[in-house]
Design an enzyme around this catalytic site. Structure first.
Site, PDB file in Angstrom:
ATOM      1  N   SER A   1       0.831  -1.213   0.000  1.00  0.00           N
ATOM      2  CA  SER A   1       0.000   0.000   0.000  1.00  0.00           C
ATOM      3  C   SER A   1       0.861   1.257   0.000  1.00  0.00           C
ATOM      4  O   SER A   1       0.619   2.197  -0.765  1.00  0.00           O
ATOM      5  CB  SER A   1      -0.916   0.011   1.226  1.00  0.00           C
ATOM      6  OG  SER A   1      -1.802  -1.081   1.200  1.00  0.00           O
TER       7      SER A   1
ATOM      8  N   SER B   1     -11.371   2.911  -0.676  1.00  0.00           N
ATOM      9  CA  SER B   1     -10.480   4.037  -0.371  1.00  0.00           C
ATOM     10  C   SER B   1      -9.465   4.264  -1.486  1.00  0.00           C
ATOM     11  O   SER B   1      -8.869   5.336  -1.577  1.00  0.00           O
ATOM     12  CB  SER B   1      -9.747   3.781   0.951  1.00  0.00           C
ATOM     13  OG  SER B   1      -8.911   2.645   0.838  1.00  0.00           O
TER      14      SER B   1
ATOM     15  N   ASP C   1      -8.769  -6.273   4.776  1.00  0.00           N
ATOM     16  CA  ASP C   1      -7.879  -7.255   4.163  1.00  0.00           C
ATOM     17  C   ASP C   1      -7.430  -8.350   5.122  1.00  0.00           C
ATOM     18  O   ASP C   1      -6.873  -9.357   4.671  1.00  0.00           O
ATOM     19  CB  ASP C   1      -6.644  -6.559   3.578  1.00  0.00           C
ATOM     20  CG  ASP C   1      -6.933  -5.915   2.230  1.00  0.00           C
ATOM     21  OD1 ASP C   1      -7.976  -6.236   1.629  1.00  0.00           O
ATOM     22  OD2 ASP C   1      -6.119  -5.083   1.784  1.00  0.00           O
TER      23      ASP C   1
END
Length: 426
Positions: A24, A152, A299
């Site tokens: 990420s 998001s 997740d």
């Protein structure tokens, strides 16, 4: 490639594993590095997703008069972030595409927002889904609204390009916001390189930053999602088992760092020491049912569900609506595979309910005993493969299409062998 996993005969493990940078954080910073070349990145992710992202961004260094096709395969983050990135690359035209599953994952909300800002993005096949054609433009508008409960990644994609918009960006989120930590991660990374931001009520503002940034090295924290599988392994192991992972921060930007608090419920403690964490099983603590709201860390839902199943604990997990549009419909995939293993489980659009059981009680036969080739299907989803792997501590297991882990954690099977799992090609 299908892999057969089983428990090592070693009773207790004390190992150390180097986990590469957060996917990420890496993908956000790779995009920012393309916009601000003075960024120097250390401990980047070695995942397929990050390699796809990095390769796609190099196209900007090789001007071409023809439309270039970019295939992101299964990389959802790359698809969303690159859509925004190429929308502001004036004079460049690309077609973004991906796997058959990627062509089923919606992108209309992001495309609509970018087009409202002045972008020129059209659909090549089905309305609202990749592949998409992007003609880079100078975006002149600076205000846009989005539903707050969307992925998001749509929001972060817009925020990441905001410093290069002439008037910055004012983004209004309508309703209850999903995955707040990922939005805050994006804003924190922007702030770290000198971009001014604000997040008040449901309005996010990012200022225009026309000048280059000074040379700025950033060390990327290791991936907490990857750490989740080790938390599950320790939870399913004997008291005294431990492992050390690097490099992790106590004040993490990653929402999945919620693992530290969540896994206390399974008798797992976390000790921070410099840039490492040591996680160890300190007690056999088995509540009947656990309840977790995972809006901010969806997740890790697969990992938690499998941990609970392996311990015979029931669980109610909610806030999972974004899992329906991942690499697979993760809720339905969990239901199918856990049911195959003997679980009683039900799912809705945003929740999962698993009943307590005693399948692994001494003397009980398990549905997989005697038929180890009846493996766990992974649905082209890296998290399905890694979330189920720890169950090999309870019963011999086959993980189908095990190579899928390369999407986020290419060294996973090698690290499991180092820890003491017996792994063979099935």
């Amino acid at each position: 490639m299908d892999l057969h996993l089983e428990k090592s005969k070693v009773k207790s493990q004390k190992s150390k594993v180097e986990v590469t940078g957060s996917k990420s954080e890496t993908n956000r910073l790779l995009l920012l590095q393309a916009l601000f070349p003075n960024l120097v990145l250390e401990n980047t992710s070695n995942s397929d997703d990050s390699e796809v992202m990095q390769k796609a961004l190099t196209i900007t260094h090789h001007p071409s008069p023809i439309t270039q096709k970019i295939d992101v395969h299964h990389a959802g983050t790359a698809m969303r972030f690159l859509t925004a990135f190429f929308a502001i690359q004036e004079g460049k035209e690309v077609v973004l595409t991906g796997s058959s599953r990627m062509k089923e994952r919606p992108i209309k909300i992001l495309v609509n927002a970018l087009n409202q800002l002045g972008a020129e993005i059209t659909y090549e096949e089905n309305e609202g889904f990749p592949p998409i054609r992007i003609k880079g433009e100078k975006l002149t508008e600076n205000k846009v609204s989005l539903p707050a409960n969307v992925s998001s990644q749509y929001i972060s994609a817009l925020l990441l390009i905001a410093p290069k918009l002439n008037n910055g960006l004012e983004l209004t989120l309508e309703g209850e916001i999903t995955s707040v930590p990922y939005i805050k991660m994006t804003l924190a990374l922007l702030e770290e390189i000198g971009i001014k931001t604000s997040f008040k009520n449901n309005t996010i503002k990012v200022t225009h930053h026309p000048s280059p940034i000074t040379q700025h090295p950033i060390t990327i924290e290791s991936d907490w999602s990857s750490a989740s599988y080790w938390y599950s392994i320790i939870a399913l192991s004997e008291v005294g088992t431990q492992i050390t992972l690097s490099s992790y921060k106590k004040n993490s930007l990653q929402g999945d760092s919620a693992l530290v608090a969540i896994y206390k419920n399974f008798g797992v403690e976390t000790v921070f020491n410099s840039n490492e964490i040591t996680i160890h099983k300190v007690e056999n603590f088995k509540p009947k049912t656990l309840n977790f709201k995972l809006n901010n860390a969806p997740d890790i839902a697969q990992t938690i569900a499998v941990t609970c199943f392996g311990l015979g604990i029931g669980c109610d997990l909610s806030g999972l609506h974004t899992l329906k549009i991942k690499e697979t419909d993760r809720l339905e995939a969990l239901k199918t595979e856990l049911t195959k293993l003997g679980a009683e489980i039900s799912v809705t659009n945003d929740s999962l309910h698993l009943k307590p059981h005693d399948l692994f009680k001494s003397g009980n036969s398990h549905p997989l005993e005697g038929c180890p080739k009846d493996g766990v299907a992974t649905y082209q989803d890296h998290r399905m493969a890694m979330a189920f792997a720890p169950l090999a501590l309870k019963v011999p297991l086959v993980i189908n299409n095990a190579e899928v882990v390369s999407k986020s954690y290419p060294d996973f099977w090698k690290d499991l062998e180092q820890f003491g799992f017996i792994i063979k090609i099935a």
